[in-house]
Design an enzyme around this catalytic site. Structure first.
Site: not given
Ligand code: ATR
Length: 332
Positions: A55, A127, A209
């Site tokens: 990352y 990973h 998602g």
């Molecule tokens: P990953 O594991 O790949 O991070 P995830 O947890 O399924 O994926 O989703 C992450 C995404 O959801 C991020 O783009 C996050 O955006 P923000 O950084 O703008 O929050 C978004 N996300 C997380 N919580 C959220 C919420 N409560 N409302 C809207 N978007 C949200």
């Protein structure tokens, strides 16, 4: 928040996936804002923070190192090694490969410890499984890190049930991190029963998602721009057409949320946590308000009637989780 077990320690069932603070989901968050979010997360009861060598090429681990150096005892830090970016002669990334050799692990773990400003990593994952290195060899090397006190517990990410079992015969596998959500249920047939039998924990990533299940994404508000990987070429669920079809499925999640006075994102997280008690999840967010909302999912219980409305959605999702190259790195 009640805690859940990962082998010798416990974590908050809702942790924080830190990737998006540094990579893949648009430009990195300003360091001061990111550190503020990480500190607030601890204050709100989050103690499980997930990062990886990949990352931001160490940037995300360095961020966590800065944030947690003076409060290390309050957090459990998970990081990962294996995937490496490939670069052309001009330093431009051309793709990725996976290196599960003990030599690469040794190189990576020393960097991670230094970047994270710690002398022990709570949970260290491979990973992605390296098809060219027997998992027994990698697991054996990871077990040595535990014996040396550099790592508390070991895990695999996106590994098949067979690979998990083979690794487990060499050194106990405490956790497996895989994508798991209302939209992504591939691991239910084999991986979840295997983990249950072994007494290991599933760390569910992308439980929202990649944002789709929160309801915040719309036709007019599609992820895009610099540093954004959620686009068709990388992630087919965000391709034109598939994206709109998948948004239509989110309407069902919104309806369930309305029936519970919850948000769709809370329903998505409550769904994951409700599947079994050996599951924890690490939604990613860069925003305090979203973090707060996500933590609210800990008290949401979806009724059996509403659960059944979510049952068939995964089968109707359009697009694979990753493009062909990404899917080829998934061990099946
Ligand atoms: P990953 O594991 O790949 O991070 P995830 O947890 O399924 O994926 O989703 C992450 C995404 O959801 C991020 O783009 C996050 O955006 P923000 O950084 O703008 O929050 C978004 N996300 C997380 N919580 C959220 C919420 N409560 N409302 C809207 N978007 C949200």
């Amino acid at each position: 928040m009640d805690q859940r077990k990962i082998d010798g320690f416990t974590v908050s069932p809702i942790g924080l996936g830190c990737m998006g603070l540094s990579a893949f989901y648009g430009p990195p968050t300003e360091q001061a804002d990111a550190i503020k979010l990480l500190h607030e997360a601890i204050e709100m009861g989050v103690n499980h923070f997930d990062t990886a060598e990949m990352y931001g090429l160490g940037a995300n681990e360095k961020l966590l190192g800065e944030a947690f150096a003076d409060r290390r005892e309050k957090v459990r830090i998970a990081t990962k090694f294996g995937p490496k970016f490939l670069f052309d002669e001009n330093g431009k990334p051309t793709g990725t490969t996976v290196d599960g050799t003990p030599a690469n692990m040794r190189r990576a773990v020393e960097n991670s410890l230094r970047y994270l400003k710690t002398d022990i990593i709570d949970l260290y994952y491979l990973h992605r499984v390296d098809p060219n290195v027997p998992i027994e060899e990698t697991a054996g090397a990871m077990g040595e890190l535990v014996a040396e006190g550099k790592v508390r517990a070991i895990g695999l990410s996106e590994a098949s049930a067979d690979t998990i079992r083979r690794a487990h015969t060499i050194h106990p596998v405490s956790a497996v991190q895989s994508e798991y959500s209302i939209f992504s249920r591939d691991i239910e047939a084999e991986v979840l029963p295997t983990l249950k039998e072994m007494g290991a924990t599933l760390v569910a990533y992308s439980p929202l998602g990649r944002g789709l299940l929160t309801g915040a994404m719309t036709r007019d508000n599609k992820p895009g721009g610099e540093g954004e990987y959620r686009q068709g070429a990388m992630q087919p669920r965000f391709a034109d057409g598939a994206y709109e079809a998948n948004l239509a499925l989110v309407e069902e999640v919104k309806a369930v949320a309305a029936a519970h006075n919850a948000t769709p994102g809370q329903v998505a997280l409550a769904w994951v946590l409700g599947r079994a008690d050996n599951i924890v999840t690490i939604p990613g967010t860069t925003k305090l308000a979203n973090l707060k909302s996500n933590l609210g999912a800990a008290s949401v219980r979806i009724s059996p009637e509403q659960l059944s409305r979510l049952e068939g959605l995964a089968d109707r999702v359009q697009g694979a989780r990753y493009n062909e190259s990404g899917m080829s790195a998934i061990n099946r």
